[in-house]
Scaffold this motif. Structure first.
Motif, PDB file in Angstrom:
ATOM      1  N   ASP A 181      -0.264  -3.902 -11.019  1.00 56.49           N
ATOM      2  CA  ASP A 181      -1.603  -3.931 -11.615  1.00 56.49           C
ATOM      3  C   ASP A 181      -1.599  -4.704 -12.925  1.00 56.49           C
ATOM      4  N   ARG A 182      -0.536  -4.512 -13.708  1.00 53.18           N
ATOM      5  CA  ARG A 182      -0.437  -5.215 -14.989  1.00 53.18           C
ATOM      6  C   ARG A 182      -0.310  -6.727 -14.760  1.00 53.18           C
ATOM      7  N   ILE A 198       8.196 -17.454 -11.080  1.00 51.58           N
ATOM      8  CA  ILE A 198       9.139 -17.263  -9.971  1.00 51.58           C
ATOM      9  C   ILE A 198       9.089 -18.482  -9.063  1.00 51.58           C
ATOM     10  N   HIS A 199      10.240 -19.069  -8.834  1.00 49.66           N
ATOM     11  CA  HIS A 199      10.327 -20.362  -8.161  1.00 49.66           C
ATOM     12  C   HIS A 199      10.868 -20.214  -6.744  1.00 49.66           C
ATOM     13  N   GLU A 200      10.913 -21.339  -6.045  1.00 44.95           N
ATOM     14  CA  GLU A 200      11.372 -21.381  -4.660  1.00 44.95           C
ATOM     15  C   GLU A 200      12.884 -21.515  -4.608  1.00 44.95           C
ATOM     16  N   GLU A 201      13.491 -20.771  -3.706  1.00 44.50           N
ATOM     17  CA  GLU A 201      14.945 -20.806  -3.599  1.00 44.50           C
ATOM     18  C   GLU A 201      15.458 -22.129  -3.060  1.00 44.50           C
ATOM     19  N   VAL A 217       4.522 -14.039  -4.305  1.00 44.04           N
ATOM     20  CA  VAL A 217       5.911 -13.776  -4.704  1.00 44.04           C
ATOM     21  C   VAL A 217       5.994 -13.368  -6.173  1.00 44.04           C
ATOM     22  N   ASN A 218       5.157 -13.972  -7.024  1.00 44.95           N
ATOM     23  CA  ASN A 218       5.164 -13.566  -8.429  1.00 44.95           C
ATOM     24  C   ASN A 218       4.650 -12.140  -8.591  1.00 44.95           C
ATOM     25  N   LEU A 219       3.682 -11.769  -7.773  1.00 41.13           N
ATOM     26  CA  LEU A 219       3.164 -10.400  -7.804  1.00 41.13           C
ATOM     27  C   LEU A 219       4.239  -9.411  -7.371  1.00 41.13           C
ATOM     28  N   LEU A 220       4.906  -9.682  -6.265  1.00 41.55           N
ATOM     29  CA  LEU A 220       5.964  -8.789  -5.790  1.00 41.55           C
ATOM     30  C   LEU A 220       7.122  -8.716  -6.785  1.00 41.55           C
ATOM     31  N   ALA A 221       7.416  -9.844  -7.427  1.00 42.63           N
ATOM     32  CA  ALA A 221       8.533  -9.877  -8.377  1.00 42.63           C
ATOM     33  C   ALA A 221       8.258  -9.049  -9.627  1.00 42.63           C
ATOM     34  N   ALA A 222       7.007  -8.662  -9.842  1.00 42.38           N
ATOM     35  CA  ALA A 222       6.703  -7.783 -10.972  1.00 42.38           C
ATOM     36  C   ALA A 222       7.353  -6.410 -10.794  1.00 42.38           C
ATOM     37  N   GLY A 257      -4.278  -4.404  -1.077  1.00 42.88           N
ATOM     38  CA  GLY A 257      -4.202  -4.019   0.329  1.00 42.88           C
ATOM     39  C   GLY A 257      -3.152  -4.834   1.054  1.00 42.88           C
ATOM     40  N   THR A 258      -3.103  -6.131   0.752  1.00 46.77           N
ATOM     41  CA  THR A 258      -2.075  -6.994   1.336  1.00 46.77           C
ATOM     42  C   THR A 258      -0.689  -6.565   0.879  1.00 46.77           C
ATOM     43  N   VAL A 259      -0.552  -6.298  -0.413  1.00 46.54           N
ATOM     44  CA  VAL A 259       0.746  -5.892  -0.953  1.00 46.54           C
ATOM     45  C   VAL A 259       1.220  -4.590  -0.302  1.00 46.54           C
ATOM     46  N   ALA A 260       0.310  -3.668  -0.106  1.00 49.89           N
ATOM     47  CA  ALA A 260       0.679  -2.396   0.527  1.00 49.89           C
ATOM     48  C   ALA A 260       1.228  -2.632   1.931  1.00 49.89           C
ATOM     49  N   GLN A 261       0.640  -3.574   2.653  1.00 46.17           N
ATOM     50  CA  GLN A 261       1.131  -3.881   3.994  1.00 46.17           C
ATOM     51  C   GLN A 261       2.501  -4.551   3.947  1.00 46.17           C
ATOM     52  N   VAL A 262       2.717  -5.388   2.932  1.00 47.76           N
ATOM     53  CA  VAL A 262       4.040  -6.011   2.762  1.00 47.76           C
ATOM     54  C   VAL A 262       5.092  -4.936   2.519  1.00 47.76           C
ATOM     55  N   TYR A 263       4.801  -3.993   1.628  1.00 49.14           N
ATOM     56  CA  TYR A 263       5.747  -2.917   1.328  1.00 49.14           C
ATOM     57  C   TYR A 263       6.024  -2.078   2.573  1.00 49.14           C
ATOM     58  N   ALA A 264       4.988  -1.783   3.316  1.00 49.76           N
ATOM     59  CA  ALA A 264       5.174  -0.973   4.517  1.00 49.76           C
ATOM     60  C   ALA A 264       6.063  -1.692   5.529  1.00 49.76           C
ATOM     61  N   THR A 265       5.838  -2.987   5.698  1.00 47.40           N
ATOM     62  CA  THR A 265       6.643  -3.765   6.639  1.00 47.40           C
ATOM     63  C   THR A 265       8.097  -3.831   6.185  1.00 47.40           C
ATOM     64  N   ALA A 266       8.296  -3.939   4.860  1.00 46.76           N
ATOM     65  CA  ALA A 266       9.647  -4.032   4.309  1.00 46.76           C
ATOM     66  C   ALA A 266      10.333  -2.672   4.216  1.00 46.76           C
ATOM     67  N   GLY A 267       9.599  -1.585   4.502  1.00 45.47           N
ATOM     68  CA  GLY A 267      10.180  -0.252   4.411  1.00 45.47           C
ATOM     69  C   GLY A 267      10.492   0.145   2.987  1.00 45.47           C
TER      70      GLY A 267
END
Length: 425
Positions: A378-379, A193-196, A128-133, A356-366
């Motif tokens: 990457d940063r 990034i914390h849990e809702e 989640v912290n990676l995606l939140a970047a 590779g995992t992140v790319a699959q998450v993005y693809a699933t989320a459209g």
């Protein structure tokens, strides 16, 4: 220099000077867990008095009585737990007051969120912290989750810092002073990034209270209660945060989506589906033995401050049961989210190929993984290498008297359902 952390006094702690001083100070402070005291503290802090619907008082009562009646909780931990309850009561006042004055907030839409869920210690936090970047997402930093609404009349500090951020940073500094290895187990910096589920705290709900101290009575109350109203409450607080950000000019884009994460959702998939019907869910999977080993070690390490005796036997029993409950619910309800709106992320795959995992998450989320977004991700990875704060060396058999292979047999139902790799030998 090795960055390995070996906690060789887990069961019989050798307290540092800072730990002894903190515990001694706690003994000098009297804490009153009465409802009157907790709610009065919240009213004095905020200048408000309308808590909204009174149903929260019954849940507050369960927590107050369980914690007040537990002789193993240290005086220092009593202060901390009382602080949690008073803060949640304060937040409840502030949230209710804001919604009363601005009913338009409830017309906000939380659309197509990406929600990460899975066992604790299974990669949910890193993912989640990676995606939140990617700043195309709304996300929930720790400091804002702790205090979603500012205190009345409180503005930025002289240097422009939000006082809520400063309070969160000060709390993290205190935690590190008394439990310095916690940063390697579960970092809690203000920007983290914390849990809702933290947003359910003002409704005195969620399984989060079990992580603060051993709370079997609360667990049973939680099991017996429909969590739908608390998820709806949390969603309303997300609307409030989204509205505040829009007013502050942080995002005028109605299509901006939230990225969220919480292990509790693993055992609340029907509720999650009801409250967030258009969500994309990413379910992380990991060897339950590795999860339990990490969780109980972190809990045992914290108990040198939080409880009068480190209870390794009680910890291994409690968290083995909790992890099993989470996983049996997941196996039972996984089908509720269709493949086109869900993705299973396996720990060994994620660790071997993060992008590779992140790319699959993005693809699933459209969602397009643009060059700008890729650069931000990457940063983040470069700035947050695994083991940055040290690598804890675990020993389940030595510290908890449990053989990993024997414990793993209890979770055969989970391995039969998902291609998870055994890690701990």
């Amino acid at each position: 220099m090795s960055n390995e952390i070996r906690i060789d006094d887990l069961v019989r702690p050798r307290l540092s000077q800072a730990q002894r001083e903190a515990l001694a100070w706690g003994e000098s402070v009297r804490v009153d867990f009465s409802e009157e005291n907790i709610l009065r503290a919240a009213m004095e802090r905020t200048g408000l008095s309308d808590f909204g619907a009174d149903d929260f008082r019954a849940r507050l009562k369960v927590l107050r009585e369980e914690w007040d009646g537990d002789p193993e909780i240290t005086a220092l931990s009593r202060i901390t737990l009382h602080g949690y309850l008073a803060r949640y009561a304060s937040n409840r006042l502030l949230i209710h007051d804001t919604l009363k004055r601005h009913p338009e907030i409830l017309r906000q839409k939380i659309e197509r969120p990406v929600i990460v869920l899975g066992l604790p210690r299974s990669g949910t936090t890193h993912l989640v912290n990676l995606l939140a970047a990617d700043d195309r997402f709304h996300s929930l930093p720790l400091w804002e989750s702790y205090e979603p609404v500012p205190l009345p009349g409180e503005g930025p500090l002289a240097d422009g810092t939000d006082p809520r951020y400063q309070r969160c940073a000060a709390a993290w500094a205190r935690m590190q002073a008394t439990t310095p290895f916690i940063a390697a187990m579960h970092p809690m910096e203000p920007d983290h990034i914390h849990e809702e589920l933290e947003l359910m705290g003002p409704d005195f709900a969620s399984y989060n209270f079990e992580w603060l101290t051993m709370s079997p009575r609360w667990r049973d109350h939680y099991y017996a209660s429909d969590q739908t109203p608390h998820y709806e409450y949390m969603k309303n607080v997300l609307k409030l945060l989204q509205w505040r950000r829009s007013r502050a000019g942080q995002s005028g884009e109605p299509e901006k989506r939230w990225v969220l994460k919480c292990p509790q959702h693993l055992e609340q998939l029907p509720v999650l589906k009801k409250v967030f019907p258009d969500a994309t869910v990413v379910i992380t999977h990991r060897d339950p033995v590795a999860v339990i080993q990490s969780s109980v070690t972190m809990q045992a390490y914290s108990q040198r401050i939080n409880r009068r005796h480190v209870a390794t036997g009680a910890l291994i029993r409690y968290w083995t049961d909790r992890i099993e409950h989470l996983l049996r619910a997941c196996v039972r309800d996984r089908h509720l989210f269709a493949p086109e709106h869900s993705f299973d992320s396996f720990f060994h795959t994620f660790m071997a190929d993060e992008m590779g995992t992140v790319a699959q998450v993005y693809a699933t989320a459209g969602l397009e993984l643009t060059p700008v977004a890729q650069a931000r991700l990457d940063r983040y990875v470069a700035d947050h290498p695994r083991g940055k704060e040290g690598k804890v060396i675990y020993n389940l058999k030595r510290d908890f008297g449990v053989a990993p292979d024997e414990l793993r047999e209890r979770f055969r139902f989970y391995f039969d359902r998902f291609p998870v790799r055994a890690e701990v030998k």
